[in-house]
Design a protein around this motif. Sequence first.
Motif, PDB file in Angstrom:
ATOM      1  N   ALA A   1     -35.401  -8.897  -6.136  1.00  7.93           N
ATOM      2  CA  ALA A   1     -34.704  -9.023  -4.849  1.00  7.93           C
ATOM      3  C   ALA A   1     -35.124 -10.302  -4.129  1.00  7.93           C
ATOM      4  N   LYS A   2     -36.425 -10.636  -4.174  1.00 10.95           N
ATOM      5  CA  LYS A   2     -36.918 -11.847  -3.521  1.00 10.95           C
ATOM      6  C   LYS A   2     -36.296 -13.098  -4.138  1.00 10.95           C
ATOM      7  N   HIS A   3     -36.304 -13.176  -5.471  1.00 13.08           N
ATOM      8  CA  HIS A   3     -35.766 -14.361  -6.127  1.00 13.08           C
ATOM      9  C   HIS A   3     -34.256 -14.467  -5.937  1.00 13.08           C
ATOM     10  N   TYR A   4     -33.588 -13.343  -5.951  1.00 15.60           N
ATOM     11  CA  TYR A   4     -32.132 -13.354  -5.745  1.00 15.60           C
ATOM     12  C   TYR A   4     -31.813 -13.916  -4.357  1.00 15.60           C
ATOM     13  N   PHE A   5     -32.599 -13.496  -3.388  1.00 12.37           N
ATOM     14  CA  PHE A   5     -32.373 -13.978  -2.031  1.00 12.37           C
ATOM     15  C   PHE A   5     -32.708 -15.462  -1.904  1.00 12.37           C
ATOM     16  N   LYS A   6     -33.839 -15.866  -2.487  1.00 12.12           N
ATOM     17  CA  LYS A   6     -34.271 -17.263  -2.360  1.00 12.12           C
ATOM     18  C   LYS A   6     -33.341 -18.224  -3.096  1.00 12.12           C
ATOM     19  N   GLU A   7     -32.876 -17.810  -4.278  1.00 12.62           N
ATOM     20  CA  GLU A   7     -32.092 -18.729  -5.108  1.00 12.62           C
ATOM     21  C   GLU A   7     -30.587 -18.643  -4.833  1.00 12.62           C
ATOM     22  N   LYS A   8     -30.122 -17.453  -4.447  1.00 12.14           N
ATOM     23  CA  LYS A   8     -28.681 -17.270  -4.236  1.00 12.14           C
ATOM     24  C   LYS A   8     -28.319 -17.027  -2.769  1.00 12.14           C
TER      25      LYS A   8
ATOM     26  N   PHE B   1     -41.906  -9.929   1.662  1.00 10.56           N
ATOM     27  CA  PHE B   1     -40.454  -9.922   1.509  1.00 10.56           C
ATOM     28  C   PHE B   1     -39.781  -9.868   2.873  1.00 10.56           C
ATOM     29  N   THR B   2     -40.331  -9.061   3.767  1.00 13.58           N
ATOM     30  CA  THR B   2     -39.792  -8.967   5.123  1.00 13.58           C
ATOM     31  C   THR B   2     -39.824 -10.330   5.803  1.00 13.58           C
ATOM     32  N   GLN B   3     -40.922 -11.069   5.588  1.00  9.17           N
ATOM     33  CA  GLN B   3     -41.046 -12.390   6.198  1.00  9.17           C
ATOM     34  C   GLN B   3     -40.054 -13.378   5.590  1.00  9.17           C
ATOM     35  N   ASP B   4     -39.860 -13.289   4.262  1.00  4.24           N
ATOM     36  CA  ASP B   4     -38.871 -14.155   3.607  1.00  4.24           C
ATOM     37  C   ASP B   4     -37.493 -13.968   4.231  1.00  4.24           C
TER      38      ASP B   4
END
Length: 422
Positions: free
Chosen positions: A35-42, A72-75
């Motif tokens: 979920a973190k990478h999906y949010f950061k990259e997409k 993750f909340t902070q991201d």
Amino acid sequence: MTRAIILVLDSFGVGYADDAVKFGDVGANTFINIAKHYFKEKNKIIHLPNLGALGLHEISRQATSTEQLQAFTQDLANADKTIDQFYCTPTKGAFGYMAEISTGKDTPSGHWEMAGVPVLFDWGYFNDKQQSFSDDLISEIANKTGVNGILGNCHASGTEIINAYGEEHIKSKLPICYTSADSVFQIAAHEHHFGLDNLYRYCEQVRELLSDSDLNIGRVIARPFIGNDTSTFTRTGNRRDYSVLPPEATVLDKITQAGGQVISVGKIADIFAHQGISVKTKATGIDALVDATITHLKTAEANSLIFTNLVNFDQDYGHRRDPIGYAQALEHFDKRLPEIYAQMAEDDILFLTADHGCDPTWPGSDHTREFVPVMAYNHSIQAVELGKRASFADLGQTLAALFQVKSMAYGTSFLQQLVVPD
């Protein structure tokens, strides 16, 4: 009318387990890190409304460390999003998460434990990453198979090793043999130049040799591929696993011995060495595996268990360290869940779980020691919390109670929590 369906989202862990330090996996978390990478990259929040309604996000909240959840909340906050935009409130089914008590984090251990038989012994492994198989073993294999030599002989990714040795394999006709952190002897060969039947026969002979040895190797895996060169080499869906037998009767054995049916979809039959299996269906790809499951749901009689492994989450995205592909595959699978619900009879119960983790953001390419989700859906169950389960064997014990067979030696049934009062 007792019918159950198990969908194993192969490798879908939800947070590093309490004993992850023994495996070097403290910090692994397949779901949250995807979920973190999906949010950061997409710049997208992974959208899983159906799994979320079954409690997936609440499971993740409970199984994820405070530090990981805060990060993750902070991201999200850094991009003017909130954790509530990720979180889905459970509205149906029952949900919890399970710890593994088996000694390994491999496929047979996870599946056998969820069928009520944890692996409490140590598998044998090929630990030397540069020369995994001894000269003596290679010589014994040559004598057994009549094929004089192998390629590879190392720890490797399955896709990388066929690119490294595929062209030499086509010229030499020598099989490509490799291993991983699991208890496996893997054999890649070209379907046409080596021959699929020839590959299967070679694997059977290696399995027989290893079974007669004291190495205690869990699986020999046939890994066929096609293509003409490194730009076109592709593994096919004709994989076959040659596993040792579980150490004692699983709940699958008890169901079939009591006159019920166990329908294997995907690699389930191979994992259980075809023991306790009534019907076997092979399929390639998540859609085909879901389609086969739905087809069986339309015709399966009372006292049937449909047991499906969705291997692609593991082999295509986990091991290949592809968090974006994993996220997209999860979203696609989520959209198909209502199709499964639509074919379920009033008394059917669907279980969704995993056999281990395989965090695609974690170093290396191996499985990760994680908690796995357990979600149960029936048309009548509404948001029942199952909590933290001490063993995957709780699922096997629940199946034993559901099918009214003799209880398993391990696990605690949660069937009563799924029964809706009249």
